[in-house]
Design a protein around this motif. Structure first.
Motif, PDB file in Angstrom:
ATOM      1  N   CYS A  27       0.816  -1.221   0.000  1.00 42.12           N
ATOM      2  CA  CYS A  27       0.000   0.000   0.000  1.00 42.12           C
ATOM      3  C   CYS A  27       0.849   1.270   0.000  1.00 42.12           C
ATOM      4  N   LYS A  28       2.145   1.101  -0.144  1.00 39.50           N
ATOM      5  CA  LYS A  28       3.077   2.233  -0.218  1.00 39.50           C
ATOM      6  C   LYS A  28       2.913   3.196   0.959  1.00 39.50           C
ATOM      7  N   ALA A  29       2.732   2.615   2.134  1.00 38.20           N
ATOM      8  CA  ALA A  29       2.595   3.415   3.351  1.00 38.20           C
ATOM      9  C   ALA A  29       3.972   3.922   3.785  1.00 38.20           C
ATOM     10  N   ALA A  30       3.968   5.032   4.471  1.00 34.54           N
ATOM     11  CA  ALA A  30       5.225   5.591   4.968  1.00 34.54           C
ATOM     12  C   ALA A  30       5.856   4.630   5.971  1.00 34.54           C
ATOM     13  N   GLY A  31       7.156   4.522   5.927  1.00 34.44           N
ATOM     14  CA  GLY A  31       7.865   3.665   6.877  1.00 34.44           C
ATOM     15  C   GLY A  31       7.659   2.183   6.627  1.00 34.44           C
ATOM     16  N   GLY A  32       7.527   1.799   5.380  1.00 26.86           N
ATOM     17  CA  GLY A  32       7.301   0.394   5.062  1.00 26.86           C
ATOM     18  C   GLY A  32       8.430  -0.517   5.518  1.00 26.86           C
ATOM     19  N   ASP A  33       9.662  -0.037   5.420  1.00 30.58           N
ATOM     20  CA  ASP A  33      10.811  -0.862   5.809  1.00 30.58           C
ATOM     21  C   ASP A  33      11.027  -0.919   7.314  1.00 30.58           C
ATOM     22  N   GLU A  34      10.348  -0.074   8.061  1.00 28.38           N
ATOM     23  CA  GLU A  34      10.568  -0.076   9.513  1.00 28.38           C
ATOM     24  C   GLU A  34      10.149  -1.407  10.140  1.00 28.38           C
ATOM     25  N   TRP A  35       9.220  -2.117   9.520  1.00 25.51           N
ATOM     26  CA  TRP A  35       8.764  -3.388  10.073  1.00 25.51           C
ATOM     27  C   TRP A  35       9.803  -4.481   9.852  1.00 25.51           C
ATOM     28  N   ARG A  36      10.429  -4.465   8.681  1.00 23.01           N
ATOM     29  CA  ARG A  36      11.503  -5.426   8.422  1.00 23.01           C
ATOM     30  C   ARG A  36      12.707  -5.096   9.309  1.00 23.01           C
ATOM     31  N   ASN A  37      12.984  -3.813   9.470  1.00 23.21           N
ATOM     32  CA  ASN A  37      14.081  -3.407  10.340  1.00 23.21           C
ATOM     33  C   ASN A  37      13.790  -3.790  11.796  1.00 23.21           C
TER      34      ASN A  37
END
Length: 140
Positions: free
Chosen positions: A64-74
């Protein structure tokens, strides 16, 4: 030709006792060392579920191209670093749970739909609840 036969026969005669010894001698015993049992902690099940939720949220937020998408993987990487320092088997289990959560939604949602947004929100809430439960019950 006679010298070649003599050399060949001499080799067979000399090798005979050696070959006979090899047949009577049992093979050397190799002691197998069993790997250590995988380390478990009382909250591993909840931690695995949290990893699965993180994988799901990571996929949905990226979709959904939400802000901070990579923060969950990080966040998952930080969880692995803090929880599984020298325990590769636990790291594998948690990584598999993260990937399972990611793939579960990847097989269902290919576009960002209202249902995907609702699912992402629900999973974020579940993740927050799990994190709170784990830290309040098992934290220092």
């Amino acid at each position: 030709m006679i010298p070649v036969r003599r050399v060949f026969l001499s080799l067979i005669v000399l090798a005979g006792p050696t070959l006979a010894q090899g047949k009577n001698t049992p093979p050397p015993q190799v002691e197998e060392i069993a790997p250590p049992p995988p380390a478990t902690v009382p909250y591993d099940d909840k931690l695995a579920r949290l990893a699965e939720v993180l994988g799901s949220v990571h996929y949905l937020r990226t979709l959904c191209k939400a802000a901070g998408g990579d923060e969950w993987r990080n966040g998952m990487q930080q969880l692995l670093d803090s929880e599984t320092g020298g325990e590769p088997q636990r790291k594998e289990r948690l990584t598999a749970a993260f990937n399972r959560g990611y793939r579960a939604f990847a097989s269902v949602y290919t576009d960002c739909t209202p249902a995907a947004i609702v699912a992402e929100e629900r999973y974020r809430n579940e993740g927050a609840t799990l994190a709170t439960e784990i830290t309040s019950r098992f934290g220092n």
